[in-house]
Design a protein around this motif. Sequence first.
Motif, mmCIF file in Angstrom:
data_model
loop_
_atom_site.group_PDB
_atom_site.id
_atom_site.type_symbol
_atom_site.label_atom_id
_atom_site.label_comp_id
_atom_site.label_asym_id
_atom_site.label_seq_id
_atom_site.Cartn_x
_atom_site.Cartn_y
_atom_site.Cartn_z
ATOM 1 N N GLN A 72 -10.797 -36.752 9.243
ATOM 2 C CA GLN A 72 -9.821 -36.059 8.390
ATOM 3 C C GLN A 72 -8.411 -36.588 8.635
ATOM 4 O OE1 GLN A 72 -10.414 -34.248 5.948
ATOM 5 N NE2 GLN A 72 -12.213 -32.951 6.238
ATOM 6 N N GLU A 73 -8.086 -36.884 9.887
ATOM 7 C CA GLU A 73 -6.770 -37.452 10.191
ATOM 8 C C GLU A 73 -6.618 -38.829 9.544
ATOM 9 O OE1 GLU A 73 -3.853 -38.165 14.034
ATOM 10 O OE2 GLU A 73 -6.017 -38.332 14.289
ATOM 11 N N LEU A 74 -7.680 -39.651 9.630
ATOM 12 C CA LEU A 74 -7.655 -40.983 9.005
ATOM 13 C C LEU A 74 -7.494 -40.859 7.493
ATOM 14 C CD1 LEU A 74 -8.006 -44.052 9.104
ATOM 15 C CD2 LEU A 74 -10.477 -43.704 9.051
ATOM 16 N N LEU A 75 -8.232 -39.922 6.871
ATOM 17 C CA LEU A 75 -8.155 -39.737 5.421
ATOM 18 C C LEU A 75 -6.745 -39.323 4.989
ATOM 19 C CD1 LEU A 75 -11.571 -38.016 4.620
ATOM 20 C CD2 LEU A 75 -10.716 -40.133 3.603
ATOM 21 N N SER A 76 -6.085 -38.482 5.788
ATOM 22 C CA SER A 76 -4.727 -38.067 5.427
ATOM 23 C C SER A 76 -3.789 -39.279 5.387
ATOM 24 C CB SER A 76 -4.213 -37.019 6.417
ATOM 25 O OG SER A 76 -3.946 -37.587 7.679
ATOM 26 N N ILE A 77 -3.997 -40.240 6.295
ATOM 27 C CA ILE A 77 -3.180 -41.459 6.316
ATOM 28 C C ILE A 77 -3.484 -42.324 5.093
ATOM 29 C CG2 ILE A 77 -2.749 -43.597 7.580
ATOM 30 C CD1 ILE A 77 -3.390 -42.022 10.161
ATOM 31 N N THR A 95 -4.259 -31.852 2.074
ATOM 32 C CA THR A 95 -5.524 -31.133 2.298
ATOM 33 C C THR A 95 -6.247 -31.674 3.526
ATOM 34 O OG1 THR A 95 -5.766 -30.710 -0.071
ATOM 35 C CG2 THR A 95 -7.743 -30.520 1.287
ATOM 36 N N SER A 96 -6.347 -33.007 3.633
ATOM 37 C CA SER A 96 -7.034 -33.616 4.783
ATOM 38 C C SER A 96 -6.303 -33.307 6.081
ATOM 39 C CB SER A 96 -7.143 -35.136 4.595
ATOM 40 O OG SER A 96 -7.998 -35.442 3.534
ATOM 41 N N TYR A 97 -4.954 -33.325 6.026
ATOM 42 C CA TYR A 97 -4.204 -33.045 7.240
ATOM 43 C C TYR A 97 -4.399 -31.605 7.689
ATOM 44 C CZ TYR A 97 -0.442 -32.891 10.633
ATOM 45 O OH TYR A 97 0.266 -32.738 11.794
ATOM 46 N N LYS A 98 -4.425 -30.677 6.719
ATOM 47 C CA LYS A 98 -4.683 -29.281 7.072
ATOM 48 C C LYS A 98 -6.067 -29.116 7.697
ATOM 49 C CE LYS A 98 -1.611 -26.980 3.744
ATOM 50 N NZ LYS A 98 -1.548 -26.132 2.527
ATOM 51 N N GLN A 99 -7.073 -29.803 7.136
ATOM 52 C CA GLN A 99 -8.423 -29.750 7.710
ATOM 53 C C GLN A 99 -8.426 -30.301 9.138
ATOM 54 O OE1 GLN A 99 -11.353 -28.511 6.598
ATOM 55 N NE2 GLN A 99 -10.242 -27.634 4.874
ATOM 56 N N TYR A 100 -7.678 -31.401 9.332
ATOM 57 C CA TYR A 100 -7.574 -31.988 10.674
ATOM 58 C C TYR A 100 -6.956 -30.992 11.652
ATOM 59 C CZ TYR A 100 -4.927 -34.337 14.354
ATOM 60 O OH TYR A 100 -4.358 -34.667 15.555
ATOM 61 N N ARG A 101 -5.849 -30.319 11.245
ATOM 62 C CA ARG A 101 -5.200 -29.363 12.138
ATOM 63 C C ARG A 101 -6.111 -28.173 12.443
ATOM 64 N NH1 ARG A 101 0.329 -29.459 12.836
ATOM 65 N NH2 ARG A 101 -0.174 -27.792 14.296
ATOM 66 N N THR A 102 -6.834 -27.701 11.421
ATOM 67 C CA THR A 102 -7.742 -26.567 11.624
ATOM 68 C C THR A 102 -8.830 -26.918 12.622
ATOM 69 O OG1 THR A 102 -7.351 -25.744 9.382
ATOM 70 C CG2 THR A 102 -9.346 -24.988 10.480
ATOM 71 N N LEU A 103 -9.458 -28.094 12.441
ATOM 72 C CA LEU A 103 -10.521 -28.531 13.355
ATOM 73 C C LEU A 103 -9.962 -28.767 14.751
ATOM 74 C CD1 LEU A 103 -12.343 -31.002 10.953
ATOM 75 C CD2 LEU A 103 -13.351 -28.926 11.909
ATOM 76 N N ASN A 104 -8.771 -29.347 14.832
ATOM 77 C CA ASN A 104 -8.161 -29.635 16.120
ATOM 78 C C ASN A 104 -7.870 -28.352 16.887
ATOM 79 O OD1 ASN A 104 -6.989 -31.629 17.959
ATOM 80 N ND2 ASN A 104 -5.062 -30.638 17.483
ATOM 81 N N ASP A 105 -7.300 -27.350 16.193
ATOM 82 C CA ASP A 105 -7.011 -26.060 16.843
ATOM 83 C C ASP A 105 -8.290 -25.384 17.297
ATOM 84 O OD1 ASP A 105 -4.362 -26.470 16.399
ATOM 85 O OD2 ASP A 105 -4.202 -25.119 14.690
ATOM 86 N N SER A 106 -9.331 -25.422 16.437
ATOM 87 C CA SER A 106 -10.594 -24.758 16.751
ATOM 88 C C SER A 106 -11.231 -25.363 17.989
ATOM 89 C CB SER A 106 -11.546 -24.866 15.558
ATOM 90 O OG SER A 106 -12.792 -24.313 15.874
ATOM 91 N N LEU A 107 -11.288 -26.700 18.045
ATOM 92 C CA LEU A 107 -11.903 -27.372 19.196
ATOM 93 C C LEU A 107 -11.077 -27.139 20.456
ATOM 94 C CD1 LEU A 107 -12.900 -30.705 17.432
ATOM 95 C CD2 LEU A 107 -14.465 -28.989 18.328
#
Length: 611
Positions: free
Chosen positions: A290-295, A308-320
């Motif tokens: 997701q981080e790569l896709l945002s770039i 959208t991809s960056y938000k998904q990356y942040r959500t997954l990062n916080d969860s993990l």
Amino acid sequence: MKPFLAPLITLVLCLSCSTGILSQSKAIDSLKKVLANKTFDNKKSISSTLRTLGVAYFEIGEFTQALSYYEKALKISKETNDEASTSRCLMNIGNVHLSNGNYPVAIDYLNQSLKISERINDTLMISFSLNNLGLIYRNLENFEKAISFSEKALEIQKNIGNKKGMAETLNSLGLLYIKIKDYEKAKKTLKEALTISQNINSEYIEGFTLNNIGYVYLNLKDYDKSLEYYIKAKKINLDINGKRALTVSYYGLAKALTHKKEFNKALPIALKSLQFSQELNMLGFEKDIQELLSIIYQNTGNYKEALTSYKQYRTLNDSLFNKKNTEKIAQLEAEYKYQQALDSASIRELKLTEQVSATSRDLAKSKQNYLWAIIGVLLISIILGSTIFFQKFKTIKAKNYTIATEQKLLRSQMTPHFIFNSLSVLQGMILNKEEKKSVSYLSKFSKLMRITLENSRDKLVLLSQELLAIENYLSLQNLENDAYQSKITVDDSIDSDKYLVPPMLMQPFVENAVEHAFNNEQSIKTIDIHLNYSNKNLICTITDNGIGINAQKGIKNANKTSLSTAITSERLKILSKDLKVNGWVTIEDRHKYNAQGTLVTLVIPYKLVET
């Protein structure tokens, strides 16, 4: 462009003889037919077939199926006292837990396997267990210890001439050298593994190895060479249908193309990697994609998808982040201390048993009653020693539980999102040259941070100080656009300077109300906080007029709310025992009272200030 790291996929030694996933699929069908026809002469053959089925499922990433067959094989191996098969089954089960990131359970099974292998002098199994224990220490970032385990395993593999084991262990060492940034040594080690895997025609290992070499060249910024190896890996992994390795191949290709600024080529490949990572529930891998896709989206001008991809990356990062790090170390330490205590108790029990036997022989000619008295004293000593041991273990476990809960609390006190948003608002005010407003905002923000940090150091703080922190938090939320109508009321029967309360009990629920209680269309948003004292209980109610807790349960981010509630509930149990005062929390949808919103009732453990 922001630099980013590729995730590494662990190649776990699993005692398989396969040459590819397609052949594994055929093997699964054949073995199931054999089991269905019951063409076996003894239980040992059944156990071997069940374990082979587990290996086949493991190599195609079907871990649940693999675990089921391993456990069936283990049961039969124990019934038939087949120690060699038992050791292999234990290691296979440990590998499943290792691949799923459940390290304490994995360590337990691998150590059981290693103990049996050492007793029966099974060098092959010893090397496999050592290598996989090394993988765990690599994931725990103890690289020196991990390299030591893998080097011992490799030496055994070379001595017994096990080419497949050598290739797998060299892969493990290569990944470790990447971790410590010794890329030349990693490249040399992985190319040796590649040569061996090609010589023994193991496409499964070859696909993993090509991915890892591609990753080395990515770190060396030789993107053309990296693409060359990832393309080879993709072809092999497609041929054998190895989805986990194929996910890595697609990701590596997309990342190399992104570095070469070929964003349009990188996009469809990254999307394939994302699809596979979601199908295989590879959350850590999905986060990096997701981080790569945002770039990629940002550089192709698709800013909506980039966001959208960056938000998904942040959500997954916080969860993990919230779920893994703190508890994992606490669990490992508890497992280690528990095992040490058990070993120590076993040694003491053995010595006591030997003393009983020696005493019995020495007193064989003396009076029988005297003999029984001695034995009785020793038995009582054993019982008392065991009781003391288990009490100590219970205390250690409770302390570890308390430490883990307090660490999780500290991580949940003020979310990264709130701090990030506050600084973003402040930046906007400065850019808009709103000097007075920005100074006021910065003053309130710094005051809130100071109060939060001061409260974090103390087990108990004044109720007035805790309420001041909440007032500052709500004030910050309203400073820009008066989004919320908030009110804090304290009954006259409560002197807030006389009550000491645990810090940060009310704040997570206030923050949850701000973050999750309201939808964007709602014009009037109210949050009321009320404290009263009844039947020797200090009661805080937090009421909002939002969408209600029942509606929130259907929203993706509701898991963050439940995490705060769970942490607070755990704290309340511990604090209630320490302070010997009632403490609990309930959350209700106000719909049951013919109203709109959520009602949080928090009974706070307290202590009165000594005068």
